[in-house]
Scaffold this motif. Structure first.
Motif, PDB file in Angstrom:
ATOM      1  N   SER A 140      -4.709  10.571   0.574  1.00 14.72           N
ATOM      2  CA  SER A 140      -4.303   9.162   0.634  1.00 14.72           C
ATOM      3  C   SER A 140      -5.235   8.404   1.566  1.00 14.72           C
ATOM      4  CB  SER A 140      -2.851   9.025   1.109  1.00 14.72           C
ATOM      5  OG  SER A 140      -2.714   9.382   2.456  1.00 14.72           O
ATOM      6  N   GLY A 141      -5.344   7.105   1.353  1.00 15.47           N
ATOM      7  CA  GLY A 141      -6.268   6.303   2.129  1.00 15.47           C
ATOM      8  C   GLY A 141      -5.891   6.137   3.580  1.00 15.47           C
ATOM      9  N   ARG A 175      -2.570   6.044  11.083  1.00 14.21           N
ATOM     10  CA  ARG A 175      -3.646   6.984  11.416  1.00 14.21           C
ATOM     11  C   ARG A 175      -4.952   6.246  11.601  1.00 14.21           C
ATOM     12  NH1 ARG A 175      -5.490  10.703   6.614  1.00 14.21           N
ATOM     13  NH2 ARG A 175      -6.466   8.705   6.064  1.00 14.21           N
ATOM     14  N   ASP A 176      -5.238   5.312  10.662  1.00 13.67           N
ATOM     15  CA  ASP A 176      -6.445   4.487  10.727  1.00 13.67           C
ATOM     16  C   ASP A 176      -6.016   3.040  10.890  1.00 13.67           C
ATOM     17  OD1 ASP A 176      -8.048   6.782  10.152  1.00 13.67           O
ATOM     18  OD2 ASP A 176      -7.533   6.552   8.037  1.00 13.67           O
ATOM     19  N   LEU A 177      -6.561   2.374  11.877  1.00  9.16           N
ATOM     20  CA  LEU A 177      -6.183   0.988  12.139  1.00  9.16           C
ATOM     21  C   LEU A 177      -6.701   0.085  11.030  1.00  9.16           C
ATOM     22  CD1 LEU A 177      -6.954   0.952  15.951  1.00  9.16           C
ATOM     23  CD2 LEU A 177      -4.685   0.842  14.888  1.00  9.16           C
ATOM     24  N   PRO A 178      -5.857  -0.775  10.480  1.00  8.17           N
ATOM     25  CA  PRO A 178      -6.317  -1.672   9.422  1.00  8.17           C
ATOM     26  C   PRO A 178      -7.402  -2.625   9.916  1.00  8.17           C
ATOM     27  CG  PRO A 178      -3.917  -1.576   9.487  1.00  8.17           C
ATOM     28  CD  PRO A 178      -4.409  -0.896  10.720  1.00  8.17           C
ATOM     29  N   ASN A 179      -8.406  -2.847   9.083  1.00 12.34           N
ATOM     30  CA  ASN A 179      -9.447  -3.807   9.434  1.00 12.34           C
ATOM     31  C   ASN A 179      -9.053  -5.200   8.941  1.00 12.34           C
ATOM     32  OD1 ASN A 179      -9.986  -3.733   6.676  1.00 12.34           O
ATOM     33  ND2 ASN A 179     -11.518  -2.125   6.919  1.00 12.34           N
ATOM     34  N   ARG A 212       0.825  -1.213   0.000  1.00 11.55           N
ATOM     35  CA  ARG A 212       0.000   0.000   0.000  1.00 11.55           C
ATOM     36  C   ARG A 212       0.856   1.260   0.000  1.00 11.55           C
ATOM     37  NH1 ARG A 212      -2.495  -4.193   2.361  1.00 11.55           N
ATOM     38  NH2 ARG A 212      -4.748  -4.446   1.996  1.00 11.55           N
ATOM     39  N   LEU A 213       2.003   1.210   0.653  1.00 13.73           N
ATOM     40  CA  LEU A 213       2.926   2.340   0.591  1.00 13.73           C
ATOM     41  C   LEU A 213       3.566   2.441  -0.789  1.00 13.73           C
ATOM     42  CD1 LEU A 213       4.641   1.832   4.064  1.00 13.73           C
ATOM     43  CD2 LEU A 213       3.226   3.803   3.428  1.00 13.73           C
ATOM     44  N   TRP A 270      -1.303   4.488   0.493  1.00 19.00           N
ATOM     45  CA  TRP A 270      -1.030   5.051   1.802  1.00 19.00           C
ATOM     46  C   TRP A 270       0.277   5.842   1.748  1.00 19.00           C
ATOM     47  CZ3 TRP A 270      -1.975   0.176   5.396  1.00 19.00           C
ATOM     48  CH2 TRP A 270      -3.342  -0.168   5.339  1.00 19.00           C
ATOM     49  N   CYS A 271       0.411   6.820   2.647  1.00 21.25           N
ATOM     50  CA  CYS A 271       1.619   7.639   2.747  1.00 21.25           C
ATOM     51  C   CYS A 271       2.348   7.338   4.048  1.00 21.25           C
ATOM     52  CB  CYS A 271       1.271   9.135   2.737  1.00 21.25           C
ATOM     53  SG  CYS A 271       0.563   9.728   1.196  1.00 21.25           S
ATOM     54  N   GLY A 272       3.630   7.652   4.093  1.00 21.79           N
ATOM     55  CA  GLY A 272       4.423   7.425   5.298  1.00 21.79           C
ATOM     56  C   GLY A 272       5.050   8.708   5.823  1.00 21.79           C
TER      57      GLY A 272
END
Length: 565
Positions: free
Chosen positions: A204-205, A232-236, A151-152, A157-159
């Motif tokens: 970004s997601g 930032r958002d916990l993966p489901n 995802r990065l 997603w961003c880092g």
């Protein structure tokens, strides 16, 4: 004036100065053929010119802002980011196992320069992600790699990297952020971090933070620090971004420049995170990211220098002022000797800084592809020089660009001042340039100057092979003598002369690159530029080395009260 990507200049340097063919000759990078690299750079150049460059002014005039806890990016930045991600430019050098292209760092370096020239505020975002990708590739567990790297790499997603705290700037060991182990194997992260570039965004997601914190049994100083991945958002369950983690952007800094890039104060309040690497060994993992960033930040300075130079040349070719002394010239200020002095100096320093960045990248690639310890030592030695010289070149060229514009350079509408405002921070972040210089004369001299001597041998060889090499030969000899003296000094005496020593070494390397270019193109523009660099920039080296030899005694002759007198 529109930005023009210097694709042909990259090709020349790769072919004739830094030896990119050696990289393509390795098994690891066999796909990095000349044609492949040229095609990638051409497309990245077009994107930088057509998509990113128009965003530069927009980001300055319509800064990133924080609204009800949400960071809003400047107009067009979301579309610009998508162009970067969809073009694959975030993950040029990332492992193909996770979707990267697996191409050399040399290619990434050239692409990063073009993106930084076009819009530094936005380019800072993928640079942070690139560093995080490398840190995770080297230090993260297989589970973390499998979930986060694809995802990065894709840009979904961003880092970011989270080091600094209000009381712990360059002294990272003074940090107070805590990490408490949880029963499920995760950690609860609490603390405040400041100066977090792109701490959040609206395009970004997810945003993945690498955070330095101390475990309950972590000792004092840097040796007790661990590194944690905190999304930032916990993966489901399916790996997508789920519920919000216990962290937030408290505020955005009001900065001199880089207005399009949100620099956040981050608050972690028992946020869920996972350990990256070994406990209490976080600095080793973070330095993987930081070393990547130090090359990248040097290139950011270089990128702004190129943009500022192009802006100044365009103005000088158009602006009419005073009686010009050149027959058959354009009849503009370009004909005045002092303007030519400024523009020639800008162009010569940019060439030297670009060659240095690509030389470092080639050294990194060869070390990775072959395991050559000498090449790794070469890369390590060049890293602080590249970071400091690239950023100082960006600052000096942007400053000189304002001078070329005259009074109009001080007027914001011309855009000349933005380059200086934006680039100024590059000499500060990812380790100030003073810290880079101390690293050069400290850690990088723990081999008693062996890596320095090897480079000086290369410089001397280039000088001996050129009819115009006398000045460079003298410079290499003086630098060799000073290096030997430096290794015998007490550390604080070394530190007192570290900044001039670093610049002196950069100038010697610059002469080395210029002479190699002149040999490949005798009588052409690059030969003229080499002559000018040797005449006007290189002589500064001898004055710098005199400062190095002086040690620290004069500095400590002052009492604290003397400074206030």
């Amino acid at each position: 004036m529109s930005y023009r990507a210097p694709v042909s200049e990259f090709g020349f340097l790769m072919d004739h100065v830094v030896g990119m063919d050696r990289v393509a000759a390795t098994d690891r990078f066999a796909e990095a053929t000349r044609d492949t690299v040229h095609a990638i750079l051409t497309e990245a150049g077009k994107m930088s010119e057509e998509v990113l460059a128009p965003l530069n002014r927009a980001g300055d005039l319509s800064p990133a802002r924080l609204e009800n806890g949400v960071v809003r990016s400047p107009p067009g930045f979301a579309e610009g980011y998508r162009a970067i991600a969809e073009g694959g430019y975030i993950a040029i050098s990332a492992d193909p196992a996770h979707g990267g292209l697996g191409l050399p760092m040399t290619v990434t370096t050239a692409v990063n320069e073009m993106m930084a020239s076009a819009c530094l505020s936005l380019q800072l975002n993928p640079l942070m992600t690139q560093g995080q990708i490398e840190a995770l590739e080297h230090h993260a567990s297989d589970e973390i790699k499998a979930l986060y790297l694809p995802r990065l790499v894709s840009g979904e997603w961003c880092g970011t990297m989270n080091l600094t705290e209000p009381q712990a700037g360059s002294d990272v060991g003074a940090l107070r952020s805590k990490a408490v182990p949880q029963e499920d194997g995760s950690y609860a992260i609490s603390g405040q971090k400041i100066y977090i570039s792109w701490g959040d965004n609206d395009f970004s997601g997810n945003v993945i933070h690498l955070v330095l914190a101390r475990l309950p049994d972590g000792g004092p100083g840097t040796k007790g620090i661990s590194l944690f991945l905190v999304p930032r958002d916990l993966p489901n369950e399916d790996g997508g971004a789920g519920v919000r983690n216990s962290l937030k952007v408290v505020s955005l800094e009001h900065k001199l420049g880089l207005h399009g890039s949100p620099t956040a104060v981050m608050e972690y309040d028992g946020a869920t995170g996972w350990l990256v690497g070994e406990p209490h060994n976080g600095m080793a993992a973070m330095f993987t990211m930081m070393n990547n960033a130090r090359l990248g930040v040097g290139v950011q300075g270089l990128g702004v220098a190129e943009a500022a130079y192009q802006h100044a040349v365009s103005y000088a070719m158009d602006r009419k002022q005073g009686r010009v002394p050149v027959e058959g010239g354009p009849g503009t200020i370009l004909d005045h000797a002092d303007v030519r002095r400024m523009l020639t100096g800008m162009k010569a320093e940019i060439f030297a800084a670009r060659a240095l960045a690509l030389d470092l990248a080639v050294s990194i690639d060869l070390a990775q592809a072959t395991g050559d310890a000498d090449m790794a030592a070469r890369a390590a030695f060049l890293t602080p020089i590249c970071k400091a010289y690239g950023t100082e070149t960006g600052i000096s060229v942007a400053d000189t660009g304002i001078q070329v514009h005259g009074g109009m350079g001080f007027i914001e509408e011309t855009g000349a001042a933005q380059y200086l405002r934006d680039v100024r921070v590059t000499a500060i972040y990812e380790g100030t340039n003073g810290i880079q210089a101390m690293d050069l004369v400290g850690r990088k001299m723990m081999d008693d100057g062996a890596a320095a001597t090897t480079l000086l041998d290369e410089i001397a060889e280039t000088a001996a092979a050129s009819d115009a090499g006398a000045a460079l030969s003298d410079a290499a000899t003086a630098l060799r003598t000073t290096t030997a003296a430096l290794t015998g000094m007490q550390m604080n005496d070394r530190f007192a002369g570290s900044v001039p020593y670093l610049r002196a070494f950069a100038l010697a390397l610059g002469g080395h690159y210029h002479l190699k270019a002149a040999k490949a193109e005798p009588g052409g523009v690059r030969a003229k530029l080499a002559h000018s660099f040797l005449l006007r920039q290189l002589p500064e080296l001898h004055g710098l080395l005199a400062q190095v030899q002086g040690g620290a005694a004069d500095l400590y002759a002052f009492s604290a009260d003397d400074f206030a007198a």
